[in-house]
Design an enzyme around this catalytic site. Structure first.
Site, PDB file in Angstrom:
ATOM      1  N   ASN A 190     -15.633  76.204 -43.738  1.00 33.08           N
ATOM      2  CA  ASN A 190     -15.998  77.279 -42.824  1.00 33.08           C
ATOM      3  C   ASN A 190     -15.315  78.587 -43.238  1.00 33.08           C
ATOM      4  OD1 ASN A 190     -13.695  75.831 -41.946  1.00 33.08           O
ATOM      5  ND2 ASN A 190     -13.957  76.467 -39.826  1.00 33.08           N
TER       6      ASN A 190
ATOM      7  N   CYS B 165     -20.356  77.911 -40.934  1.00 30.90           N
ATOM      8  CA  CYS B 165     -19.822  76.551 -40.870  1.00 30.90           C
ATOM      9  C   CYS B 165     -19.690  75.929 -42.255  1.00 30.90           C
ATOM     10  CB  CYS B 165     -20.730  75.666 -40.019  1.00 30.90           C
ATOM     11  SG  CYS B 165     -20.706  76.034 -38.261  1.00 30.90           S
TER      12      CYS B 165
ATOM     13  N   CYS C 215     -22.600  71.456 -35.409  1.00 30.02           N
ATOM     14  CA  CYS C 215     -23.193  72.265 -34.345  1.00 30.02           C
ATOM     15  C   CYS C 215     -24.713  72.173 -34.409  1.00 30.02           C
ATOM     16  CB  CYS C 215     -22.722  73.710 -34.456  1.00 30.02           C
ATOM     17  SG  CYS C 215     -23.540  74.672 -35.747  1.00 30.02           S
TER      18      CYS C 215
ATOM     19  N   GLU D  63     -20.764  73.022 -43.191  1.00 27.29           N
ATOM     20  CA  GLU D  63     -22.029  72.404 -43.588  1.00 27.29           C
ATOM     21  C   GLU D  63     -22.966  73.435 -44.219  1.00 27.29           C
ATOM     22  OE1 GLU D  63     -20.436  72.228 -40.722  1.00 27.29           O
ATOM     23  OE2 GLU D  63     -20.819  70.355 -39.657  1.00 27.29           O
TER      24      GLU D  63
ATOM     25  N   CYS E  69     -26.329  73.797 -37.434  1.00 26.06           N
ATOM     26  CA  CYS E  69     -26.151  73.047 -38.692  1.00 26.06           C
ATOM     27  C   CYS E  69     -27.014  71.790 -38.713  1.00 26.06           C
ATOM     28  CB  CYS E  69     -24.682  72.709 -38.916  1.00 26.06           C
ATOM     29  SG  CYS E  69     -23.770  74.128 -39.543  1.00 26.06           S
TER      30      CYS E  69
ATOM     31  N   GLU F 152     -14.732  82.270 -41.580  1.00 26.57           N
ATOM     32  CA  GLU F 152     -14.869  83.062 -40.357  1.00 26.57           C
ATOM     33  C   GLU F 152     -14.858  84.554 -40.663  1.00 26.57           C
ATOM     34  OE1 GLU F 152     -11.879  81.383 -37.753  1.00 26.57           O
ATOM     35  OE2 GLU F 152     -13.105  79.605 -37.443  1.00 26.57           O
TER      36      GLU F 152
HETATM   37  N1  THU Z   1     -17.286  74.447 -37.567  1.00 29.63           N
HETATM   38  C1  THU Z   1     -17.769  73.960 -38.740  1.00 29.63           C
HETATM   39  O1  THU Z   1     -17.535  74.532 -39.811  1.00 29.63           O
HETATM   40  N2  THU Z   1     -18.514  72.831 -38.703  1.00 29.63           N
HETATM   41  C2  THU Z   1     -18.732  72.081 -37.583  1.00 29.63           C
HETATM   42  O2  THU Z   1     -19.411  71.051 -37.668  1.00 29.63           O
HETATM   43  C3  THU Z   1     -18.183  72.507 -36.291  1.00 29.63           C
HETATM   44  C4  THU Z   1     -17.561  73.856 -36.275  1.00 29.63           C
HETATM   45  C5  THU Z   1     -16.419  75.641 -37.625  1.00 29.63           C
HETATM   46  C6  THU Z   1     -17.009  76.933 -37.128  1.00 29.63           C
HETATM   47  C7  THU Z   1     -15.763  77.728 -36.774  1.00 29.63           C
HETATM   48  O3  THU Z   1     -15.246  78.327 -37.950  1.00 29.63           O
HETATM   49  C8  THU Z   1     -14.774  76.657 -36.319  1.00 29.63           C
HETATM   50  O4  THU Z   1     -15.262  75.419 -36.834  1.00 29.63           O
HETATM   51  C9  THU Z   1     -14.617  76.556 -34.809  1.00 29.63           C
HETATM   52  O5  THU Z   1     -15.855  76.465 -34.185  1.00 29.63           O
END
Ligand code: THU
Length: 130
Positions: free
Chosen positions: A39, A50, A83, A52, A86, A41
């Site tokens: 991920n 994310c 999520c 994925e 994804c 941000e």
């Molecule tokens: N996140 C992912 O990268 N994958 C997931 O399956 C769930 C959430 C990340 C997004 C964000 O950077 C952090 O986790 C908190 O939501």
């Protein structure tokens, strides 16, 4: 390197100054290649991506489009659940029986299929004739 090891390794590169929640994802294509993502941000929160999504982008950038399996890991109390967005992204390149393994850094694992994670998915059939 297997999917689990690849996901653990890439997770360390996650850029998470806002959530402090690192996620790693490693996928295998039908041809057997592994692609990874973490991920990433952003100070404009909705622009974050994310793990994925990163792995899918790497797969497509490498010229591959058939998702065979994916492993997602985070330091969460229970295995991390992709999520909704994804799940739709995974459905674009996987099949209903594609296995999604969700894991915690503590060692818990749970595997579900894409069809289980996204029942009734919107797909190309809904746009037939266009
Ligand atoms: N996140 C992912 O990268 N994958 C997931 O399956 C769930 C959430 C990340 C997004 C964000 O950077 C952090 O986790 C908190 O939501």
């Amino acid at each position: 390197m297997n999917l689990k090891e690849a996901a653990i390794t890439v997770r360390e590169n996650a850029y998470v100054p806002y959530s402090n929640f690192k996620v790693g994802a490693a996928l295998r294509t039908a041809g057997g290649t592994i692609h990874v993502g973490c991920n990433v941000e952003n100070v404009a929160y909705p622009e974050g991506t994310c793990a994925e999504a990163g792995a899918i982008a790497a797969m497509v950038a490498a010229g591959e489009r058939e998702l065979a399996a994916i492993y997602v890991i985070a330091d969460s109390p229970t295995p991390v659940s992709p999520c909704g967005g994804c799940r739709q992204k995974l459905a674009e390149f996987g099949k209903g029986d594609t296995r999604v393994t969700m894991a915690t850094t503590a060692g818990a694992e749970e595997t579900m299929t894409l069809a289980e994670l996204l029942p009734g998915a919107f797909n190309a059939d809904h746009m037939a004739g266009r």
